[in-house]
Scaffold this active site. Structure first.
Site, PDB file in Angstrom:
ATOM      1  N   SER A   1    -113.804  26.265 -34.788  1.00  0.00           N
ATOM      2  CA  SER A   1    -113.758  25.675 -36.121  1.00  0.00           C
ATOM      3  C   SER A   1    -113.216  26.688 -37.134  1.00  0.00           C
ATOM      4  O   SER A   1    -112.084  27.130 -37.009  1.00  0.00           O
ATOM      5  CB  SER A   1    -115.146  25.159 -36.498  1.00  0.00           C
ATOM      6  OG  SER A   1    -115.094  24.324 -37.621  1.00  0.00           O
TER       7      SER A   1
ATOM      8  N   ASP B   1    -113.367  13.880 -34.174  1.00  0.00           N
ATOM      9  CA  ASP B   1    -113.452  15.055 -35.038  1.00  0.00           C
ATOM     10  C   ASP B   1    -112.382  14.935 -36.118  1.00  0.00           C
ATOM     11  O   ASP B   1    -111.216  14.690 -35.807  1.00  0.00           O
ATOM     12  CB  ASP B   1    -113.222  16.316 -34.199  1.00  0.00           C
ATOM     13  CG  ASP B   1    -113.317  17.606 -34.992  1.00  0.00           C
ATOM     14  OD1 ASP B   1    -113.514  17.560 -36.221  1.00  0.00           O
ATOM     15  OD2 ASP B   1    -113.198  18.684 -34.369  1.00  0.00           O
TER      16      ASP B   1
ATOM     17  N   HIS C   1    -116.834  17.299 -32.897  1.00  0.00           N
ATOM     18  CA  HIS C   1    -116.700  18.665 -33.382  1.00  0.00           C
ATOM     19  C   HIS C   1    -117.909  19.491 -32.944  1.00  0.00           C
ATOM     20  O   HIS C   1    -119.039  19.029 -32.991  1.00  0.00           O
ATOM     21  CB  HIS C   1    -116.614  18.658 -34.912  1.00  0.00           C
ATOM     22  CG  HIS C   1    -116.272  19.976 -35.508  1.00  0.00           C
ATOM     23  ND1 HIS C   1    -114.985  20.429 -35.615  1.00  0.00           N
ATOM     24  CD2 HIS C   1    -117.058  20.954 -36.030  1.00  0.00           C
ATOM     25  CE1 HIS C   1    -114.978  21.623 -36.180  1.00  0.00           C
ATOM     26  NE2 HIS C   1    -116.226  21.968 -36.439  1.00  0.00           N
TER      27      HIS C   1
END
Length: 319
Positions: free
Chosen positions: A162, A260, A290
């Site tokens: 991320s 996501d 995610h």
């Protein structure tokens, strides 16, 4: 005649049950401390963690000092092991060495490498570019001290999830441009690289588990307060690495999740890397959300998805 709509796969049932049982969602109105507390609730049972040699250190480089890192050695230790510098996710605002301890261990085991997990400064207390500065200093330190750790300074990779994927992409570019350690690979788990919020997945997955559009807006407000990101093409490359010249970068694996908001961001970066002549493998996981790497020890489908990226990392480091 209208073409029939192809239904996309649902979220993996084991993962969905886990998310329903232990929701970790928050809103921008909750504030950063609530968000941090929610992330800390995601704890892996200790008995599932591989036992490794681990060492806490404080490192620095070129005027930046007191950067905490945690060093992990793989189960089988030998001389001149490859080294992975890991940058945790959490919207540049959450997370740290403890929240991503299971992930760092998985990379040490899966890649058969030393892992240096970096505890960079977080927003909003330390907005952009403080976290980038810490991350770069840590990478430079690893480049100069890999041998002392038992590592091979010619086999260093970056990895991150991320926001950590964003940082990893930035580090790969800085290492190329500013004379950093030569990197052999970049492993980017569901990264944010483009800052283009008009991509379809940001709308399609606006209410997705773990990371939704409201949370994304909160992260950006904390990390780059007051910055106008409406024209993503004008953003600095240390914030939006997709705006950079991508030629000459190390090979990459980009793992994305179907459910996501960042899915299309990672896919676009993969396309840009390919166009620049960089070898890249893109793996979009159809039943994942995610953050799936954090669930690899408890969700079989997440373990399988994570294994694909770790296998690519291992191949690159042990070629």
């Amino acid at each position: 005649m209208t073409e029939p709509t192809v239904a996309r796969p649902d979220i993996d049932p084991v993962l969905k049950m886990l998310l329903d049982t232990f929701p970790v969602t928050f809103t921008a109105a909750d504030g950063v401390e609530v968000a941090r507390a929610r992330l800390r609730q995601l704890k892996t049972p200790p008995e599932l963690l591989p036992e490794l040699r681990i060492e806490e250190r404080t490192v620095g480089y070129d005027g930046l000092t007191d950067i905490p890192v945690r060093v992990y050695w793989p189960p089988v230790v030998r001389d001149n092991l490859p080294v992975v510098v890991y940058y945790h996710g959490g919207g540049w605002s959450l997370g740290g060495l403890d929240t991503h301890d299971p992930v760092a261990r998985a990379h040490a085991v899966g890649a058969q490498a030393i892992v240096v997990s970096v505890d960079y400064r977080l927003a909003p207390e330390h907005p952009y570019p403080a976290g980038i500065d810490d991350s770069w200093a840590a990478l430079r330190w690893v480049g100069e001290n890999a041998a002392e750790l038992g590592g091979d300074p010619s086999r260093i990779a970056v990895a991150g999830d991320s926001a950590g994927g964003n940082i990893s992409a930035v580090m790969a570019q800085l290492a190329r441009d500013v004379g950093g350690p030569p990197l052999v690979f970049q492993l980017l788990w569901y990264p944010t690289t483009m800052a283009d919020l008009s991509l379809p997945s940001f709308t399609e997955n606006a209410d997705a588990p773990i990371l939704d559009r409201d949370v994304i807006d909160a992260f950006l407000a904390w990390y780059v307060p007051g910055l106008d990101i409406s024209d993503h093409t004008m953003l600095p490359t240390t914030l939006a690495p997709g705006n950079a010249d991508l030629s000459g970068l190390p090979p990459a694996f980009i793992g994305t999740a179907e459910h996501d908001p960042l899915r299309d961001d990672g896919a676009c970066y993969a396309e840009l890397l390919t166009a620049a002549g960089v070898s890249v493998e893109l793996s979009n996981e159809p039943t994942m959300v995610h953050g799936y790497v954090n669930f690899a020890l408890v969700v079989p489908a997440a373990a399988e998805a994570t294994g694909r990226g770790l296998a690519a990392l291992k191949r690159a480091l042990h070629a």
